[in-house]
Design an enzyme around this catalytic site. Structure first.
Site, PDB file in Angstrom:
ATOM      1  N   LEU A  68      31.607  60.226  36.483  1.00  0.00           N
ATOM      2  CA  LEU A  68      31.658  59.827  34.893  1.00  0.00           C
ATOM      3  C   LEU A  68      32.205  58.261  34.679  1.00  0.00           C
ATOM      4  CD1 LEU A  68      33.862  63.170  34.586  1.00  0.00           C
ATOM      5  CD2 LEU A  68      31.597  62.860  33.558  1.00  0.00           C
ATOM      6  N   PRO A  69      32.000  58.057  33.329  1.00  0.00           N
ATOM      7  CA  PRO A  69      32.306  56.448  33.301  1.00  0.00           C
ATOM      8  C   PRO A  69      33.659  55.996  33.739  1.00  0.00           C
ATOM      9  CG  PRO A  69      31.143  57.411  31.285  1.00  0.00           C
ATOM     10  CD  PRO A  69      31.544  58.618  32.235  1.00  0.00           C
ATOM     11  N   THR A  99      34.418  55.513  39.143  1.00  0.00           N
ATOM     12  CA  THR A  99      35.378  54.280  39.806  1.00  0.00           C
ATOM     13  C   THR A  99      36.341  54.602  38.703  1.00  0.00           C
ATOM     14  OG1 THR A  99      33.369  53.121  40.516  1.00  0.00           O
ATOM     15  CG2 THR A  99      35.595  51.858  39.952  1.00  0.00           C
ATOM     16  N   LYS A 174      37.718  50.414  46.548  1.00  0.00           N
ATOM     17  CA  LYS A 174      36.607  50.096  45.687  1.00  0.00           C
ATOM     18  C   LYS A 174      37.193  48.933  44.966  1.00  0.00           C
ATOM     19  CE  LYS A 174      33.238  50.358  42.733  1.00  0.00           C
ATOM     20  NZ  LYS A 174      31.828  50.172  43.008  1.00  0.00           N
ATOM     21  N   LYS A 249      35.748  46.000  33.645  1.00  0.00           N
ATOM     22  CA  LYS A 249      36.639  47.331  33.917  1.00  0.00           C
ATOM     23  C   LYS A 249      37.153  47.546  35.102  1.00  0.00           C
ATOM     24  CE  LYS A 249      35.477  51.911  35.058  1.00  0.00           C
ATOM     25  NZ  LYS A 249      34.391  52.790  35.698  1.00  0.00           N
TER      26      LYS A 249
HETATM   27  P1  NAD Z   1      26.617  56.498  32.875  1.00  0.00           P
HETATM   28  O1  NAD Z   1      27.566  55.951  31.388  1.00  0.00           O
HETATM   29  O2  NAD Z   1      25.269  55.821  33.075  1.00  0.00           O
HETATM   30  O3  NAD Z   1      26.924  57.928  33.247  1.00  0.00           O
HETATM   31  C1  NAD Z   1      28.066  58.739  32.954  1.00  0.00           C
HETATM   32  C2  NAD Z   1      27.594  60.004  32.436  1.00  0.00           C
HETATM   33  O4  NAD Z   1      28.815  60.947  32.069  1.00  0.00           O
HETATM   34  C3  NAD Z   1      26.929  59.741  30.975  1.00  0.00           C
HETATM   35  O5  NAD Z   1      25.650  60.614  31.348  1.00  0.00           O
HETATM   36  C4  NAD Z   1      27.827  60.658  30.103  1.00  0.00           C
HETATM   37  O6  NAD Z   1      27.115  61.226  29.213  1.00  0.00           O
HETATM   38  C5  NAD Z   1      28.466  61.649  31.118  1.00  0.00           C
HETATM   39  N1  NAD Z   1      29.715  62.092  30.536  1.00  0.00           N
HETATM   40  C6  NAD Z   1      30.980  61.557  29.952  1.00  0.00           C
HETATM   41  N2  NAD Z   1      31.687  62.371  29.481  1.00  0.00           N
HETATM   42  C7  NAD Z   1      31.341  63.475  29.888  1.00  0.00           C
HETATM   43  C8  NAD Z   1      31.809  64.916  29.667  1.00  0.00           C
HETATM   44  N3  NAD Z   1      33.029  64.995  29.133  1.00  0.00           N
HETATM   45  N4  NAD Z   1      31.145  65.795  30.356  1.00  0.00           N
HETATM   46  C9  NAD Z   1      30.009  65.718  30.659  1.00  0.00           C
HETATM   47  N5  NAD Z   1      29.414  64.507  30.921  1.00  0.00           N
HETATM   48  C10 NAD Z   1      30.124  63.452  30.534  1.00  0.00           C
HETATM   49  O7  NAD Z   1      27.695  55.736  34.004  1.00  0.00           O
HETATM   50  P2  NAD Z   1      27.183  55.274  35.434  1.00  0.00           P
HETATM   51  O8  NAD Z   1      26.483  53.990  35.206  1.00  0.00           O
HETATM   52  O9  NAD Z   1      26.317  56.386  35.894  1.00  0.00           O
HETATM   53  O10 NAD Z   1      28.414  55.019  36.307  1.00  0.00           O
HETATM   54  C11 NAD Z   1      29.263  56.275  36.619  1.00  0.00           C
HETATM   55  C12 NAD Z   1      30.592  55.600  37.470  1.00  0.00           C
HETATM   56  O11 NAD Z   1      29.979  54.984  38.596  1.00  0.00           O
HETATM   57  C13 NAD Z   1      31.377  54.525  36.687  1.00  0.00           C
HETATM   58  O12 NAD Z   1      32.524  54.821  37.040  1.00  0.00           O
HETATM   59  C14 NAD Z   1      30.912  53.382  37.137  1.00  0.00           C
HETATM   60  O13 NAD Z   1      31.922  52.286  37.252  1.00  0.00           O
HETATM   61  C15 NAD Z   1      30.507  53.670  38.753  1.00  0.00           C
HETATM   62  N6  NAD Z   1      29.746  52.818  39.347  1.00  0.00           N
HETATM   63  C16 NAD Z   1      28.504  52.208  38.474  1.00  0.00           C
HETATM   64  C17 NAD Z   1      27.524  51.568  39.079  1.00  0.00           C
HETATM   65  C18 NAD Z   1      26.515  50.873  38.392  1.00  0.00           C
HETATM   66  O14 NAD Z   1      25.748  50.201  38.805  1.00  0.00           O
HETATM   67  N7  NAD Z   1      25.917  51.586  37.167  1.00  0.00           N
HETATM   68  C19 NAD Z   1      27.700  50.946  40.473  1.00  0.00           C
HETATM   69  C20 NAD Z   1      28.901  51.568  41.212  1.00  0.00           C
HETATM   70  C21 NAD Z   1      29.691  52.572  40.369  1.00  0.00           C
END
Ligand code: NAD
Length: 298
Positions: A68-69, A99, A174, A249
């Site tokens: 999740l975000p 994260t 992390k 963030k």
């Molecule tokens: P994203 O926003 O693309 O995906 C998150 C998903 O969670 C979304 O599809 C959203 O609809 C869903 N969501 C939110 N609240 C919800 C709920 N209550 N019920 C069901 N679904 C829900 O984010 P991401 O890029 O996939 O990143 C996810 C995590 O990984 C974050 O914490 C980010 O910091 C970490 N991260 C991201 C990257 C990157 O390059 N994108 C790299 C390493 C770590």
């Protein structure tokens, strides 16, 4: 194994796909129905879409993974009235790969443990490319026996899987790494801009730094100066990669964790302010290496 997966976003989608490719059966949920539909259409026999977190909690799975975000989404999904802990049976294991700050990870894991649900925090590094190629670095905190029990699951998602110690320590690793990355990118941007403005060729300067004591990942693998490296965001107008707002963030998480630990992070704090300024100027969606723009003439 039968696995619940919540959060089919940029990272969760390819991670869930890799679990399916590894032969696991999935029940999935995301607020964005299209993402779930896209995944189910690719693997119709091995996946079931569910319409709520509660439905995932009540399904007959061995493990639930969340991606999740940010911390408030994780709190809502685990601790909300319609959340996982309110409806899950004991013994179902939980892994949160989002994260978030270490303290929230520890609080949720404690609440889960109290009702008999073992929980690991397992944030990842490697971006969407690493998630697709299943080469993520995964930093895991929690009970080591649970880490060993789910090693096979982590192996389907990543290459470098590290047990970091007790609950929350995956997030600690992390946060510390990403704070250093944020700082080192600003340092590299500053040094490259200084050298070039004083007359050095950027490629020659980068070559010297990369064989000298100033070398770091930001200089040798992700150099922010355009034209030094191919296939990095600085070679394509800073599109793709790791967004400035995502770096912001993570620096916020470092600042929060440092405050709780009463630990000074002067450079981390300064880096946060610098990225904040850059984001305010409308560059939040650019890769974080675009921070070099602050040190260059328009
Ligand atoms: P994203 O926003 O693309 O995906 C998150 C998903 O969670 C979304 O599809 C959203 O609809 C869903 N969501 C939110 N609240 C919800 C709920 N209550 N019920 C069901 N679904 C829900 O984010 P991401 O890029 O996939 O990143 C996810 C995590 O990984 C974050 O914490 C980010 O910091 C970490 N991260 C991201 C990257 C990157 O390059 N994108 C790299 C390493 C770590």
């Amino acid at each position: 194994m039968k696995i619940g997966f919540i959060g089919i976003g940029n990272m969760g989608f390819p991670m869930a796909a890799n679990l399916l490719k590894a032969g696991h059966d999935l029940v999935v949920h995301d607020l964005v129905v299209e993402a779930v539909q896209q995944l189910t259409s690719r693997f119709p026999e091995k996946i079931k879409a569910l319409s709520s977190v509660k439905a995932v909690a009540k399904s007959n799975v061995d493990l639930i993974i969340t991606m999740l975000p940010a911390a408030h989404h994780v709190k809502a999904v685990y601790l909300g009235k319609e959340g996982l802990l309110a409806h899950i049976s004991p013994n179902i294991a939980l892994i949160d790969s989002s994260t978030i700050d270490p303290q929230t990870a520890r609080d949720i894991a404690l609440a889960a443990a109290k009702q008999g649900n073992p929980m690991l925090d397992a944030p990842v590094s490697g971006g969407t490319a690493g998630a697709e190629a299943a080469t993520l670095t995964i930093m895991v905190g929690g009970d080591e026996r649970e880490f060993i029990r789910f090693k096979e699951i982590f192996s389907a998602l990543g290459k470098n899987i590290v047990y970091c110690g007790g609950s929350g320590n995956g997030q600690v690793a992390k946060v510390a790494n990403n704070m250093l990355l944020g700082i080192s990118m600003i340092g590299t941007a500053e040094a490259m801009s200084l050298g070039v403005s004083l007359g050095m060729d950027p490629k020659v300067l980068a070559g010297i730094i990369n064989t000298s004591s100033g070398r770091c990942w930001s200089s040798d693998s992700y150099n922010p100066f355009p034209g030094v490296l191919e296939n990095v965001p600085s070679a394509r107008g800073y599109s793709g990669g790791f967004g400035t707002d995502l770096m912001l963030k993570d620096l916020g998480l470092a600042a929060e964790a440092a405050k709780l630990a009463k630990q000074p992070i002067p450079l981390g704090g300064l880096a946060q302010q610098i990225y904040q300024t850059f984001s305010l100027q409308g560059h939040g969606n650019l890769d974080f290496s675009a921070i070099i723009k602050l040190f260059q003439k328009k």
